[in-house]
Design an enzyme around this catalytic site. Sequence first.
Site, short mmCIF file in Angstrom:
data_model
loop_
_atom_site.label_atom_id
_atom_site.label_comp_id
_atom_site.label_asym_id
_atom_site.label_seq_id
_atom_site.Cartn_x
_atom_site.Cartn_y
_atom_site.Cartn_z
N LYS A 83 0.82 -1.21 0.00
CA LYS A 83 0.00 0.00 0.00
C LYS A 83 0.86 1.26 0.00
CE LYS A 83 -4.38 -1.60 0.80
NZ LYS A 83 -5.64 -1.16 0.25
N ASP A 131 -8.45 0.59 6.66
CA ASP A 131 -8.32 -0.53 7.59
C ASP A 131 -6.95 -0.50 8.25
OD1 ASP A 131 -10.75 -2.03 7.47
OD2 ASP A 131 -10.22 -2.66 5.45
#
Length: 401
Positions: A83, A131
């Site tokens: 990410k 998240d």
Amino acid sequence: MQIITGQLTHFVNPLARRDNVYSEQQRKILDIDKSHEAIETIRLWPGYSVTPLYSLNSMARDADIGKLWYKDESRRFDLKSFKALGGAYAVIRQLQKALEQKLGKTPDTREILAGKWRKEIQEITVSCATDGNHGRSVAWGARLFGCSAVIYIHRDVSEGRKECMESFGARVIRIEGNYDDSVKMADAEAKANGYIIVSDTSYPGYTEIPKDVALGYTAMLSELVDQLGGEIPTHVFVQGGVGGLASTVCGYFWQLWGNERPRFSVVEPEQANCLQQSARAGEPVRVEGSLTTLMAGLACGEVSILAWEILKNGSDDFMTVSEDTVPATMRLLAQGYRNDPAIEAGESAVPGLAAALLARADQEIARKMQLDSSSKILLIGTEGATDPELYQKLVDIDSEI
């Protein structure tokens, strides 16, 4: 030999296309011809290095698989996750666009990294819901490039992940709802406060910035292709979530290899399988409820609409794995299976490997997926110990989960 046990569900996508036609609509979402700029930009960032691609030869032999490749993203910058590429790249693209409107020209990456436009950038705030790992990337990118960040997290995001984002200077706001509720809150607050939303999921009215997030991920895929040295996998298993990574991997390989591309499988938790349920329905379906799962990065109930445009025809299989497979697979990697290297893999990194091993051990599923002793399987280990305390608990065989 069955290496792990657990429950696996498997749905063969009746809409999957095995021709080499990647549509113009899909190309508007992800065009690998546009990936070169993202790749060159990311290579300029401090601390960039190529992450390892491991051959898990012992595991492949015992599972009766030809080859088992594992791309280890636990070493991606200081964020321990793929990410890092997408969120931070989308941040710098938004800063460049904002400065272009103000200055009449687009500053390049080197100028921003050198602090040439520090005063102007300090006036900009980026925001997202997360998240954990995407928000960490946005927060890290904001610190690297000099803007502010506000991150929204839901009730199940661990305190360790919250503190990590705060360590990058972000203001982190926890809400009572689930991930999808945090997405809605972030969107509303951004409109009220003038923040720039940098999300890795897309929804009606918000589709452009997630395309930059996906382009950031292609830096990892470019590395992968080089590391494979001309070999093309027969199968790829990728974790699901909202579908952003899965659709990027699927679309990239579809364009690169055409009808030689691997059979593509998306893997999700049992309680957060919005992609599998959407495939069964033939259209996007929202999963209701708590979305409770150990696989925190995959606790998503609503499909990214851009991701769905690629996955609805590009993914051959939609699978889920049971919760008990997660710590077992993490331990396999942490200990180093027989002569294989020891690998740090977080709870959201291992579903693809778990699904591949379970599918190969199931005669009927293996037949449907054309998995055999000659198969060459590619896996993407999307994160390392992004929550060190939870990681230690899960890999400790004597601990209670």
